[in-house]
Enzyme design. Sequence first.
Site, PDB file in Angstrom:
ATOM      1  N   GLY A  88      46.862  59.446  68.802  1.00  0.00           N
ATOM      2  CA  GLY A  88      47.559  60.516  68.107  1.00  0.00           C
ATOM      3  C   GLY A  88      46.570  61.428  67.411  1.00  0.00           C
ATOM      4  N   GLY A  90      46.406  64.492  64.082  1.00  0.00           N
ATOM      5  CA  GLY A  90      47.055  65.215  63.003  1.00  0.00           C
ATOM      6  C   GLY A  90      46.088  66.167  62.347  1.00  0.00           C
ATOM      7  N   PHE A  92      44.504  65.873  59.685  1.00  0.00           N
ATOM      8  CA  PHE A  92      43.381  65.255  58.995  1.00  0.00           C
ATOM      9  C   PHE A  92      42.511  64.398  59.903  1.00  0.00           C
ATOM     10  CE2 PHE A  92      46.702  65.807  55.714  1.00  0.00           C
ATOM     11  CZ  PHE A  92      46.065  66.803  54.995  1.00  0.00           C
ATOM     12  N   VAL A  95      43.405  59.532  65.916  1.00  0.00           N
ATOM     13  CA  VAL A  95      43.453  58.072  65.937  1.00  0.00           C
ATOM     14  C   VAL A  95      43.218  57.593  67.366  1.00  0.00           C
ATOM     15  CG1 VAL A  95      44.816  56.012  65.437  1.00  0.00           C
ATOM     16  CG2 VAL A  95      45.079  58.049  64.007  1.00  0.00           C
ATOM     17  N   ASP A 215      54.912  60.632  51.897  1.00  0.00           N
ATOM     18  CA  ASP A 215      54.949  61.207  53.248  1.00  0.00           C
ATOM     19  C   ASP A 215      55.807  60.355  54.183  1.00  0.00           C
ATOM     20  OD1 ASP A 215      54.351  63.163  55.106  1.00  0.00           O
ATOM     21  OD2 ASP A 215      52.490  62.230  55.755  1.00  0.00           O
TER      22      ASP A 215
END
Length: 379
Positions: A88, A90, A92, A95, A215
Amino acid sequence: MSCFSFFKERPKSQRRFSTAPELGRPSEVGSSTSAATAPKRAVRSSGSAPSTRSLPEMFQEKEHKLRVFAYSELKEATDRFDKRLKLGEGGFGSVYKGFIRPADGVGEPFPVAIKKLNMNSSQGHKEWLAEVHFLGIVDHPNLVKLLGYSYAEGERGIQLLLVYEYMPNKSLEDHLFNKALPPLPWKTRLEIVLGVAQGLAYLHEGMEIQVIYRDIKTSNVLLDNNFKPKLSDFGLAREGPSGHNTHVSTRVAGTPGYAAPEYVETGHLTAMSDLYSFGVVLYEALTGRRTIERKLPASQQKLLEWVQQYPADSKKFILIIDPRLGDQYSLAAAREVAKIADSCLHKTAKERPAMSEVAERLKKAIAQPHPHVNRNGSH
């Protein structure tokens, strides 16, 4: 090596990171008693019980349990961060799936998830610190385990990585919204949201300090081999208010469609902010719809506005249930889950229940018999 010895080794003029100040300065704590932020019933919802230890002190007690990885070891574990191993991505960082050897060197390599922080992000270092601090002190079956970390300086700058236990069944988001995957059975859905509630109750009420997750969304609920849920990604987590303070003031962060309205408006963060986000997730699990669906007609694009047209006790309530469930669910339990969601979504934050209360109500919903349901609403 101490986890944060590198902060001490660098001259002050060159330090780019700090520990405790990044995670909650006294200036961020408020003492307002406004109805929008003062929690209601949670044991520690108004803040942590008085503690003689700070978050960094609690971390120092447990940091020896975390493994310190060399950057080269994690680079090798991911085959040089091969795109084919990417799980994945994002804002930041990315992964990857990787394989590492046991710390004692005995045994076969085992799978892990390795997050490589994007240092082009101004928040990257803060996210990394938050995850190391919070995941370094928590211990609950519904929170993902942090196995270790890596900090390295090289020609390309500072490399920050985190190593977690590997969760093979992806996320709740994948199983609710990816039509290529089989639909999640009714009982499995309830057990997943119950596990999330129990993990959050631990963060809010079961620790020496209170942790606000900040979150909550379906993509952050990961699933293990047995579909047991674990909250991941603690980069936005913050320590809750302590003593007589009722909120922590922060920059507004999170995901559109999940954040509590009073938090978005004021920046005042409380445990009740998590309750609101969890209510959104409950409705996503009930309906099989995302909180925002741009491809639907305008009247149906915003999930919370749409479900308000179908109250839990009405005959037409059945129309919001995920059609992929067919008749394989309990209508009584579905109505109860919707009522729990509504209580979490209460406009007045102090009227929302404690997460421990939510977990108990979900347990009772799971215990409901699961007769077949006709789409006209009868059993």
